[in-house]
Design a protein around this motif. Structure first.
Motif, PDB file in Angstrom:
ATOM      1  N   ALA A  73      13.583 -68.962  22.415  1.00  0.00           N
ATOM      2  CA  ALA A  73      12.387 -68.308  21.869  1.00  0.00           C
ATOM      3  C   ALA A  73      11.254 -69.319  21.713  1.00  0.00           C
ATOM      4  CB  ALA A  73      12.715 -67.658  20.527  1.00  0.00           C
ATOM      5  N   ALA A  74      11.584 -70.511  21.234  1.00  0.00           N
ATOM      6  CA  ALA A  74      10.570 -71.560  21.107  1.00  0.00           C
ATOM      7  C   ALA A  74      10.008 -71.941  22.474  1.00  0.00           C
ATOM      8  CB  ALA A  74      11.165 -72.782  20.416  1.00  0.00           C
ATOM      9  N   LEU A  75      10.882 -72.012  23.490  1.00  0.00           N
ATOM     10  CA  LEU A  75      10.438 -72.325  24.847  1.00  0.00           C
ATOM     11  C   LEU A  75       9.397 -71.319  25.332  1.00  0.00           C
ATOM     12  CD1 LEU A  75      10.590 -73.595  27.687  1.00  0.00           C
ATOM     13  CD2 LEU A  75      12.627 -72.178  28.101  1.00  0.00           C
ATOM     14  N   GLY A  76       9.659 -70.027  25.131  1.00  0.00           N
ATOM     15  CA  GLY A  76       8.710 -69.011  25.576  1.00  0.00           C
ATOM     16  C   GLY A  76       7.356 -69.148  24.909  1.00  0.00           C
ATOM     17  N   SER A 107      -2.213 -77.962  33.137  1.00  0.00           N
ATOM     18  CA  SER A 107      -1.058 -77.532  32.347  1.00  0.00           C
ATOM     19  C   SER A 107       0.268 -77.834  33.025  1.00  0.00           C
ATOM     20  CB  SER A 107      -1.165 -76.033  32.058  1.00  0.00           C
ATOM     21  OG  SER A 107      -1.270 -75.293  33.254  1.00  0.00           O
ATOM     22  N   SER A 108       0.349 -77.729  34.343  1.00  0.00           N
ATOM     23  CA  SER A 108       1.621 -77.941  35.032  1.00  0.00           C
ATOM     24  C   SER A 108       2.078 -79.387  34.937  1.00  0.00           C
ATOM     25  CB  SER A 108       1.497 -77.532  36.509  1.00  0.00           C
ATOM     26  OG  SER A 108       1.166 -76.167  36.616  1.00  0.00           O
ATOM     27  N   LYS A 109       1.185 -80.334  35.262  1.00  0.00           N
ATOM     28  CA  LYS A 109       1.555 -81.746  35.193  1.00  0.00           C
ATOM     29  C   LYS A 109       1.847 -82.169  33.759  1.00  0.00           C
ATOM     30  CE  LYS A 109      -0.817 -83.535  39.298  1.00  0.00           C
ATOM     31  NZ  LYS A 109      -1.816 -84.505  39.795  1.00  0.00           N
ATOM     32  N   PRO A 147       7.937 -76.458  32.092  1.00  0.00           N
ATOM     33  CA  PRO A 147       7.585 -76.281  33.511  1.00  0.00           C
ATOM     34  C   PRO A 147       8.289 -75.104  34.171  1.00  0.00           C
ATOM     35  CG  PRO A 147       7.920 -78.588  33.044  1.00  0.00           C
ATOM     36  CD  PRO A 147       8.343 -77.848  31.817  1.00  0.00           C
ATOM     37  N   LEU A 148       9.469 -74.753  33.678  1.00  0.00           N
ATOM     38  CA  LEU A 148      10.194 -73.634  34.266  1.00  0.00           C
ATOM     39  C   LEU A 148       9.387 -72.338  34.187  1.00  0.00           C
ATOM     40  CD1 LEU A 148      13.743 -74.351  32.779  1.00  0.00           C
ATOM     41  CD2 LEU A 148      12.851 -74.981  35.030  1.00  0.00           C
ATOM     42  N   LEU A 149       8.514 -72.226  33.173  1.00  0.00           N
ATOM     43  CA  LEU A 149       7.662 -71.053  33.010  1.00  0.00           C
ATOM     44  C   LEU A 149       6.197 -71.344  33.313  1.00  0.00           C
ATOM     45  CD1 LEU A 149       9.152 -69.646  29.661  1.00  0.00           C
ATOM     46  CD2 LEU A 149       9.765 -69.024  32.004  1.00  0.00           C
ATOM     47  N   VAL A 150       5.766 -72.575  33.023  1.00  0.00           N
ATOM     48  CA  VAL A 150       4.346 -72.902  33.146  1.00  0.00           C
ATOM     49  C   VAL A 150       3.916 -73.073  34.596  1.00  0.00           C
ATOM     50  CG1 VAL A 150       2.620 -74.682  32.650  1.00  0.00           C
ATOM     51  CG2 VAL A 150       4.133 -73.869  30.839  1.00  0.00           C
ATOM     52  N   PRO A 196       4.967 -71.621  37.486  1.00  0.00           N
ATOM     53  CA  PRO A 196       4.607 -70.342  38.127  1.00  0.00           C
ATOM     54  C   PRO A 196       3.369 -69.713  37.486  1.00  0.00           C
ATOM     55  CG  PRO A 196       6.956 -70.426  37.676  1.00  0.00           C
ATOM     56  CD  PRO A 196       6.345 -71.586  36.954  1.00  0.00           C
ATOM     57  N   GLY A 197       3.297 -69.750  36.152  1.00  0.00           N
ATOM     58  CA  GLY A 197       2.134 -69.184  35.484  1.00  0.00           C
ATOM     59  C   GLY A 197       0.856 -69.927  35.806  1.00  0.00           C
ATOM     60  N   GLY A 198       0.951 -71.273  35.905  1.00  0.00           N
ATOM     61  CA  GLY A 198      -0.223 -72.070  36.237  1.00  0.00           C
ATOM     62  C   GLY A 198      -0.746 -71.775  37.629  1.00  0.00           C
ATOM     63  N   TYR A 199       0.156 -71.607  38.581  1.00  0.00           N
ATOM     64  CA  TYR A 199      -0.286 -71.278  39.935  1.00  0.00           C
ATOM     65  C   TYR A 199      -0.924 -69.893  39.985  1.00  0.00           C
ATOM     66  CZ  TYR A 199       1.346 -75.213  42.655  1.00  0.00           C
ATOM     67  OH  TYR A 199       1.484 -76.461  43.197  1.00  0.00           O
TER      68      TYR A 199
END
Length: 313
Positions: free
Chosen positions: A13-16, A98-100, A274-277, A279-282
């Protein structure tokens, strides 16, 4: 549900929430200055967490007890995570994207393992030691820019030596490593505190209040804060308010998870943004954030090193 599983759920939950915060920072910083946004975000941390605590006391009908040692550790964790860690990370997001910035942040469990070994006496096996070295190499690969170590040719008089804070802001490697180290120290001291005093909301509130006091004492925009707020973009301010709600909620879940699972495992999950950011960043910043092959390779090394660090014995 077992205690271990509950800890994993809290960390996820914290990760999300941390991942959503990363993406919001990038959008918010395009409308409002980073230092002003930082103050808004940390102020919202304190207010929202105080509301959560009031709700907890109202629903439970019992007190919270008190532990001075744990309270001190929670405050120390706030100084490192809420103030130093977030300052480094906000600067990294604006400078690198955000990704880097998230790829840097995920190396924090490696530093946390080293600090836990030095401060708490936790031993490191050879595989874990190798994983730490591998993670740091990946971290350096992400931050490396061709020519960053060359002196270049000087024309005319020597330039004025920049201040330390300006040199830090100008170095992607220092921003990323500084943020990872600060978050690691904050996680270790919070882990020690929550196991002595099981009050995650109080702990998050103490940390947030400490971070806010440091921001007000050391920030440069404090005197002109009222005027800056009146002149600031309203949508940008609302985005930073949302960042504040997300970060303090994520911190409560992250601190609580330390009660049930290992520090390294909790840190690994909550900072694997990064596992979520990525894809979201792109999707959100396709024309602004382009990751090179070197960045992907460094990110893969960081993720692999952290995975080995957590799974190896």
């Amino acid at each position: 549900m077992t205690a271990h599983s509950f800890g994993i759920v809290l960390a996820v939950a914290a990760l999300g929430m941390f991942s959503a915060n990363v993406l919001l920072i990038k959008q918010a910083s395009m409308r409002v200055g980073l230092e002003l946004g930082f103050l808004v975000s940390v102020s919202v941390n304190v207010v929202f967490c105080a509301l959560l605590l009031a709700g907890q006391l109202l629903l439970s009908g019992t007190g919270i007890g008190w532990s001075w040692q744990a309270a001190l550790f929670f405050m120390l964790g706030g100084a490192f995570s809420t103030y130093l860690g977030r300052w480094f990370f906000f600067e990294a997001v604006v400078r690198m994207g955000s990704s880097k910035a998230s790829l840097f942040q995920v190396s924090s469990p490696g530093f946390a393992a080293l600090i836990a070994w030095a401060a708490l006496g936790e031993t490191l096996s050879p595989p874990r030691t190798g994983a730490i070295v591998f993670t740091i190499l990946g971290l350096a690969l992400i931050g490396y820019v061709p020519g960053m170590f060359s002196r270049g040719q000087r024309a005319g008089p020597a330039p004025v030596r920049p201040r330390l804070t300006d040199r830090i802001k100008g170095s992607a490697l220092m921003l990323g490593a500084g943020g990872s180290m600060a978050y690691a120290i904050g996680t270790v001291v919070r882990g020690a505190a929550i196991r002595d005093w099981n009050q995650p909301i109080v702990g998050a509130l103490l940390g947030a209040a400490t971070g806010l006091l440091l921001s007000l004492a050391l920030g440069r925009e404090v005197r002109g804060l009222p005027a800056s707020l009146r002149a600031a973009d309203r949508r940008g301010l609302l985005l930073f308010v949302a960042c504040g709600v997300l970060t303090i909620s994520a911190q409560v879940c992250s601190i609580w998870s330390l009660r049930y699972i290992e520090v390294a495992l909790s840190n690994l999950i909550t900072l694997s943004t990064p596992l979520l950011v990525i894809p979201g960043g792109y999707y959100l910043f396709a024309q602004r954030e382009v990751l090179s092959a070197r960045t992907w390779m460094g990110g893969a090394m960081v993720l692999a090193g952290v995975a080995v660090l957590t799974l190896a014995r």
